[in-house]
Design a protein around this motif. Structure first.
Motif, PDB file in Angstrom:
ATOM      1  N   UNK A 139       0.825  -1.202   0.000  1.00 38.00           N
ATOM      2  CA  UNK A 139       0.000   0.000   0.000  1.00 38.00           C
ATOM      3  C   UNK A 139       0.866   1.262   0.000  1.00 38.00           C
ATOM      4  N   UNK A 140       1.895   1.278   0.809  1.00 36.46           N
ATOM      5  CA  UNK A 140       2.784   2.448   0.843  1.00 36.46           C
ATOM      6  C   UNK A 140       3.477   2.640  -0.504  1.00 36.46           C
ATOM      7  N   UNK A 141       3.890   1.546  -1.129  1.00 35.99           N
ATOM      8  CA  UNK A 141       4.519   1.641  -2.446  1.00 35.99           C
ATOM      9  C   UNK A 141       3.544   2.190  -3.475  1.00 35.99           C
ATOM     10  N   UNK A 142       2.289   1.789  -3.394  1.00 37.15           N
ATOM     11  CA  UNK A 142       1.266   2.320  -4.297  1.00 37.15           C
ATOM     12  C   UNK A 142       1.091   3.815  -4.079  1.00 37.15           C
ATOM     13  N   UNK A 143       1.001   4.234  -2.820  1.00 34.59           N
ATOM     14  CA  UNK A 143       0.831   5.661  -2.520  1.00 34.59           C
ATOM     15  C   UNK A 143       1.969   6.480  -3.125  1.00 34.59           C
ATOM     16  N   UNK A 144       3.190   6.003  -2.931  1.00 29.56           N
ATOM     17  CA  UNK A 144       4.356   6.732  -3.429  1.00 29.56           C
ATOM     18  C   UNK A 144       4.395   6.738  -4.957  1.00 29.56           C
ATOM     19  N   UNK A 145       4.082   5.601  -5.570  1.00 28.58           N
ATOM     20  CA  UNK A 145       4.134   5.494  -7.037  1.00 28.58           C
ATOM     21  C   UNK A 145       3.098   6.401  -7.691  1.00 28.58           C
ATOM     22  N   UNK A 146       1.872   6.385  -7.181  1.00 24.10           N
ATOM     23  CA  UNK A 146       0.825   7.216  -7.765  1.00 24.10           C
ATOM     24  C   UNK A 146       1.204   8.695  -7.726  1.00 24.10           C
ATOM     25  N   UNK A 147       1.758   9.121  -6.614  1.00 24.41           N
ATOM     26  CA  UNK A 147       2.103  10.540  -6.483  1.00 24.41           C
ATOM     27  C   UNK A 147       3.314  10.912  -7.323  1.00 24.41           C
ATOM     28  N   UNK A 148       4.181   9.951  -7.609  1.00 25.48           N
ATOM     29  CA  UNK A 148       5.299  10.207  -8.520  1.00 25.48           C
ATOM     30  C   UNK A 148       4.805  10.260  -9.959  1.00 25.48           C
ATOM     31  N   UNK A 149       3.936   9.334 -10.314  1.00 21.26           N
ATOM     32  CA  UNK A 149       3.427   9.289 -11.688  1.00 21.26           C
ATOM     33  C   UNK A 149       2.599  10.516 -12.045  1.00 21.26           C
ATOM     34  N   UNK A 150       1.869  11.039 -11.080  1.00 21.43           N
ATOM     35  CA  UNK A 150       0.978  12.160 -11.407  1.00 21.43           C
ATOM     36  C   UNK A 150       1.734  13.424 -11.793  1.00 21.43           C
ATOM     37  N   UNK A 151       3.021  13.476 -11.557  1.00 23.72           N
ATOM     38  CA  UNK A 151       3.816  14.630 -11.962  1.00 23.72           C
ATOM     39  C   UNK A 151       4.095  14.622 -13.465  1.00 23.72           C
ATOM     40  N   UNK A 152       3.806  13.496 -14.131  1.00 24.25           N
ATOM     41  CA  UNK A 152       4.016  13.395 -15.574  1.00 24.25           C
ATOM     42  C   UNK A 152       2.721  13.747 -16.297  1.00 24.25           C
ATOM     43  N   UNK A 153       2.786  14.712 -17.185  1.00 21.90           N
ATOM     44  CA  UNK A 153       1.588  15.209 -17.871  1.00 21.90           C
ATOM     45  C   UNK A 153       0.868  14.121 -18.651  1.00 21.90           C
ATOM     46  N   UNK A 154       1.593  13.140 -19.149  1.00 23.50           N
ATOM     47  CA  UNK A 154       0.985  12.089 -19.961  1.00 23.50           C
ATOM     48  C   UNK A 154       0.208  11.073 -19.134  1.00 23.50           C
ATOM     49  N   UNK A 155       0.363  11.119 -17.824  1.00 26.59           N
ATOM     50  CA  UNK A 155      -0.275  10.125 -16.964  1.00 26.59           C
ATOM     51  C   UNK A 155      -1.760  10.401 -16.757  1.00 26.59           C
ATOM     52  N   UNK A 156      -2.114  11.649 -16.509  1.00 29.29           N
ATOM     53  CA  UNK A 156      -3.480  11.977 -16.118  1.00 29.29           C
ATOM     54  C   UNK A 156      -4.541  11.519 -17.139  1.00 29.29           C
ATOM     55  N   UNK A 157      -4.360  11.719 -18.451  1.00 29.97           N
ATOM     56  CA  UNK A 157      -5.401  11.272 -19.391  1.00 29.97           C
ATOM     57  C   UNK A 157      -5.606   9.757 -19.389  1.00 29.97           C
ATOM     58  N   UNK A 158      -4.617   9.003 -18.896  1.00 27.29           N
ATOM     59  CA  UNK A 158      -4.721   7.548 -18.894  1.00 27.29           C
ATOM     60  C   UNK A 158      -5.435   7.008 -17.654  1.00 27.29           C
ATOM     61  N   UNK A 159      -5.738   7.844 -16.674  1.00 28.81           N
ATOM     62  CA  UNK A 159      -6.308   7.369 -15.415  1.00 28.81           C
ATOM     63  C   UNK A 159      -7.620   6.614 -15.611  1.00 28.81           C
ATOM     64  N   UNK A 160      -8.589   7.109 -16.401  1.00 33.34           N
ATOM     65  CA  UNK A 160      -9.822   6.324 -16.583  1.00 33.34           C
ATOM     66  C   UNK A 160      -9.567   4.942 -17.176  1.00 33.34           C
ATOM     67  N   UNK A 161      -8.642   4.843 -18.135  1.00 33.61           N
ATOM     68  CA  UNK A 161      -8.322   3.536 -18.718  1.00 33.61           C
ATOM     69  C   UNK A 161      -7.668   2.620 -17.688  1.00 33.61           C
ATOM     70  N   UNK A 162      -6.800   3.175 -16.859  1.00 32.72           N
ATOM     71  CA  UNK A 162      -6.166   2.388 -15.801  1.00 32.72           C
ATOM     72  C   UNK A 162      -7.207   1.888 -14.810  1.00 32.72           C
TER      73      UNK A 162
END
Length: 516
Positions: free
Chosen positions: A230-253
């Motif tokens: 769970x902690x790894x997920x929390x950290x990964x999500x917050x790191x990924x969200x800094x990339x502009x290309x990540x946000x449009x993919x969230x619904x597909x994920x």
């Protein structure tokens, strides 16, 4: 007198300690879809900053243990025992490395019988990322070092915990779904638990007492797996969200994690996944995903074989107490492959997502349900999307926490909307990717299928055996590796790239420390 009181307090509170199970660390959501982090970061938690301040006041390792047991007795409730470590810290069957966890912390203790020095390695989740520290106790002083320079060799540039996925940990007691796989493993654990001369960390632990039927008792290892993932997920999500290309993919994920494209046949799964993307993506997904899933399945198979072989080396003559079916979770590869494939379409670097130095490049797994845990955790970085699409809140598998369950059609509509102006990309299966850590690169070649590669087998993954290798014949192993690391061109290690000066120095420092 002060530390006598602390000791008495610690003993009294440990008698009241109750082991945790994994259900303590599942996601919980409020009515506004806000993620409740109190199980991981409680208001009265012991922080890294407090540890640093208190170490300066303490005179010894024993005083630190007394302080810790009095300040946070819950940390001693569910210890994890690593009898064959892959870290800098020493471990063997009689002196297992001990991991205590809670409050966003992971504290690793090792009591090498051949050394007076004691170290405590600390990983702390600060709400966004992991911080690292080392506490060192010698007969002369106690010291605290934040961000030790040698951590990156093992934990990577982004800094992550290292842990195998549920449900088999061959180098830990309680290896098979928190049970003993063989009588030899159980006997080794009981020798530690029942030792009348326990000292240091071992004297203060609340040792789990497995019942005769061997069906329960080592719940701490499952709880830790759920907690650290769970902690790894929390950290990964917050790191990924800094990339502009990540946000449009969230619904597909989220569609992947809600089983909206789950089909047994890879072609059907790819075809359904493509419906969450504009038509221009169709060919890329339908032709690319089946090969991607095959790659994930092959890597999982290799890793499972490696784990089984490792256990066999550790307990070659043990009588089986709990036969574990390594294929019972094989179906998890589909969601994992789809999730990572979509992230690759977004151009997001996922090499540090799996909590491995390199031997397990893809898989995460938990005693709960990773798909719904991870999907629910997305509210940490996309609460507005949750509020817009209003997923149903379910009683997470009866475990007492919350899962957000989305409507696939709503996710499809939202995904098509967000991706309408995003250019297509093509993930590459052929591009070589080194392991995410330098030590992982060494392990990947010399500790996994080395004989098939025609190269020397070196136990980089097993600290005790590796130390023996380094020290044998007057440090011949150490000197040989140092020579190869120092080379450039022919004969350099690793052969496919030149390490940076910083990477070389960190690796050399760690190797010399292991050989002490």
């Amino acid at each position: 007198m002060r530390y006598l009181i602390l000791t008495l307090l610690a003993l009294s509170t440990l008698l009241e300690a109750k082991p945790q199970d994994f259900t303590a660390f599942g996601p919980r959501l409020g009515a506004d879809y806000r993620l409740d982090m109190s199980a991981f970061l409680p208001a009265d938690r012991l922080s890294l900053q407090e540890l640093q301040a208190r170490v300066a006041e303490l005179r010894s390792y024993e005083e630190f243990l007394d302080f810790l047991a009095a300040r946070r007795p819950s940390l001693f409730e569910s210890p994890v025992f690593i009898h064959d470590s892959g870290s800098l810290q020493y471990a063997d069957r009689e002196h297992p490395r001990v991991i205590l966890f809670g409050d966003g912390l992971m504290l690793a203790f090792a009591e090498d019988p051949g050394r007076d020095e004691r170290t405590v390695e600390v990983i702390a989740f600060n709400g966004k990322a992991f911080e690292f520290a080392e506490l060192k106790f010698t007969p002369a002083e106690a010291s605290f070092q934040k961000d030790p320079g040698n951590c990156q060799s093992c934990h990577g540039v982004n800094g992550k915990p290292l842990w195998d996925p549920y449900d088999f940990w061959p180098n830990a007691y309680g290896s098979a779904i928190a049970r003993f796989k063989t009588d030899a493993e159980k006997k080794a654990y009981d020798a530690v638990r029942l030792n009348p001369a326990k000292k240091g960390i071992y004297a203060r632990l609340n040792f789990p007492m497995p019942p005769a039927n061997n069906n329960t008792g080592m719940d701490g290892i499952e709880a830790f797996t759920q907690y650290v993932t769970q902690l790894q997920i929390f950290a990964s999500l917050q790191r990924w969200q800094t990339e502009a290309s990540f946000r449009p993919m969230v619904p597909a994920l989220l569609a992947v994690l809600n089983q909206c494209a789950a089909y047994e046949n890879d072609k059907d799964a790819a075809r359904q996944l493509a419906t969450f993307f504009p038509p221009a993506w169709k060919a890329v997904i339908e032709t690319g995903f089946p090969a991607w899933h095959q790659k994930v399945k092959e890597e999982r198979k290799r890793f499972i074989a490696y784990q089984a072989a490792r256990y066999q080396k550790l307990f070659p003559k043990g009588k089986t107490l709990f036969p574990i079916d390594h294929e019972r979770l094989a179906g998890e590869t589909l969601t994992t492959a789809q999730f990572l494939f979509v992230l690759e379409l977004a151009g997001v670097n996922t090499r540090d997502f799996a909590m491995s130095q390199g031997l397990n490049p893809y898989m995460l797994s938990v005693p709960s349900n990773l798909d719904f845990d991870l999907g629910t955790d997305f509210t940490l970085i996309a609460q507005d999307l949750f509020q817009k699409l209003k997923p149903a809140l379910s009683n997470g598998g009866g475990y007492g926490y919350t899962w957000a369950v989305f409507d696939c059609r709503k996710l499809q509509d939202e995904s098509l909307l967000q991706l309408q102006n995003v250019k297509t990309t093509t993930p590459s299966l052929t591009k070589f990717q080194p392991a995410p850590t330098v030590f992982g690169e060494c392990m990947g070649c010399h500790s996994l299928e080395a004989s098939k590669r025609g190269i020397p087998e070196i136990p980089f993954d097993r600290t005790g055996a590796f130390r023996d290798y380094l020290k044998a014949d007057d440090n011949a192993g150490l000197n040989k590796i140092l020579e190869r690391i120092g080379k450039t061109g022919a004969g350099q290690m690793p052969p496919y790239r030149t390490l940076t000066t910083n990477q070389k120095e960190q690796l050399k420092s760690n190797l010399k420390r292991m050989a002490e």
